[in-house]
Design an enzyme around this catalytic site. Structure first.
Site, mmCIF file in Angstrom:
data_model
loop_
_atom_site.group_PDB
_atom_site.id
_atom_site.type_symbol
_atom_site.label_atom_id
_atom_site.label_comp_id
_atom_site.label_asym_id
_atom_site.label_seq_id
_atom_site.Cartn_x
_atom_site.Cartn_y
_atom_site.Cartn_z
ATOM 1 N N HIS A 92 0.860 -1.199 0.000
ATOM 2 C CA HIS A 92 0.000 0.000 0.000
ATOM 3 C C HIS A 92 0.892 1.245 0.000
ATOM 4 O O HIS A 92 1.951 1.258 0.643
ATOM 5 C CB HIS A 92 -0.906 -0.022 1.233
ATOM 6 C CG HIS A 92 -1.977 1.007 1.181
ATOM 7 N ND1 HIS A 92 -1.722 2.339 1.441
ATOM 8 C CD2 HIS A 92 -3.291 0.932 0.867
ATOM 9 C CE1 HIS A 92 -2.844 3.028 1.289
ATOM 10 N NE2 HIS A 92 -3.817 2.188 0.948
ATOM 11 N N GLU A 94 0.727 3.939 1.557
ATOM 12 C CA GLU A 94 1.039 4.465 2.897
ATOM 13 C C GLU A 94 2.191 3.688 3.520
ATOM 14 O O GLU A 94 3.005 4.248 4.245
ATOM 15 C CB GLU A 94 -0.231 4.456 3.777
ATOM 16 C CG GLU A 94 -1.185 5.559 3.327
ATOM 17 C CD GLU A 94 -2.650 5.333 3.650
ATOM 18 O OE1 GLU A 94 -2.979 4.443 4.456
ATOM 19 O OE2 GLU A 94 -3.493 6.065 3.070
ATOM 20 N N GLY A 177 -3.342 11.312 0.521
ATOM 21 C CA GLY A 177 -3.168 12.007 -0.767
ATOM 22 C C GLY A 177 -4.041 13.254 -0.802
ATOM 23 O O GLY A 177 -4.370 13.816 0.240
#
Ligand code: PEP
Length: 257
Positions: A92, A94, A177
């Site tokens: 992911h 993140e 984001g």
């Protein structure tokens, strides 16, 4: 084939009673046309799996590529298997950006997951700087992320196991984001490109999803594209009302297609 809705709870909710509420909202749709997979934080996983009585499937949000040992703070694929987890989100953005995960590490995780019969949900996607460089550049970037993250599967010629790819432009993700969804048009083109890559490399069982700021006002626009096999949904899916609204919209909207 029904489309898949994967709910990434991220680091939410903070109490088990709230986690149970989210499970309840999902169980209301067990007879739905949409396949739902819940990915709660590790601490809630086992008890939610027991509570769900096999009526819904679960994924983890990460795992380590070793089975056991001196890896403080990590969770192994074996532990996940042992509590009945079926899917695992890997790579992911993140984790790539905040925790420094690189393609080489992700490739080992994907390989370990597949070798132990967990279905990886591999995330790829460009950041805003790369996106601004134009289509050719961001397409190339996403394909190279894919090639390196799937590297160990390609080297070992493991093409027959189920894999899920989530195309998630980093800038489109809410929270980490800008929180502005990509266009269904670009998502559809990127997903076709990714499918073409997988097919050409010999992969046989794959689904490719879109993720990034999906919510009840845009989810149908994405899911109704035939190239898009479903979505990875973060923040909006951790709100029980918004979650129910999205599934209702999809059930109704996709039936009418
Ligand atoms: C995600 O974290 O995978 C994601 C898509 O988040 P959000 O839906 O909140 O943008």
């Amino acid at each position: 084939m029904s489309k898949i809705f994967i709910s990434n709870w991220k680091m939410n909710p903070q109490s088990f009673s709230e986690a149970e509420e989210l499970l309840k909202s999902a169980l209301k749709f067990k007879a739905s046309n949409i396949k739902i997979v819940l990915c709660p934080p590790f601490v809630w996983l086992r008890d939610l799996i027991l509570k769900s009585k096999n009526k819904i499937e679960f994924g983890a949000q990460n795992m380590f590529f070793e089975e056991k040992g001196a890896f403080t703070g990590e969770i192994s694929y074996k532990m996940l298997k042992n509590i009945g987890v079926k899917y695992v989100i890997l790579g992911h953005s993140e984790r790539r950006n905040i925790f420094g995960e690189i393609n080489e590490m992700i490739s080992k995780k994907v390989f370990a997951a597949i070798s132990n019969n967990l279905v990886p949900i591999l995330c790829v996607g460009e950041n805003l700087n790369i996106r601004k460089k134009g289509k050719k550049i961001f397409e190339k970037f996403v394909l190279s992320q894919l090639e390196f993250s799937l590297g160990k599967l390609i080297q070992n010629k493991i093409f027959n196991k189920e894999i899920i790819i989530a195309y998630e432009p980093v800038w489109a993700i809410s929270g980490s984001g800008l929180g502005i969804a990509d266009t269904p048009e670009n998502a559809k083109n990127m997903i076709s490109l990714i499918k073409n890559f997988l097919f050409k490399n010999g992969f046989k069982k794959f689904l490719v999803l879109y993720g990034g700021s999906l919510n009840s006002s845009n989810v149908l626009n994405f899911f109704s594209q035939k190239e898009i096999d479903g979505g990875l949904v973060g923040s909006a899916s951790v709100n029980p009302d918004e979650f129910s609204k999205m599934i209702q919209i999809l059930n109704k909207g996709l039936k009418n297609k």
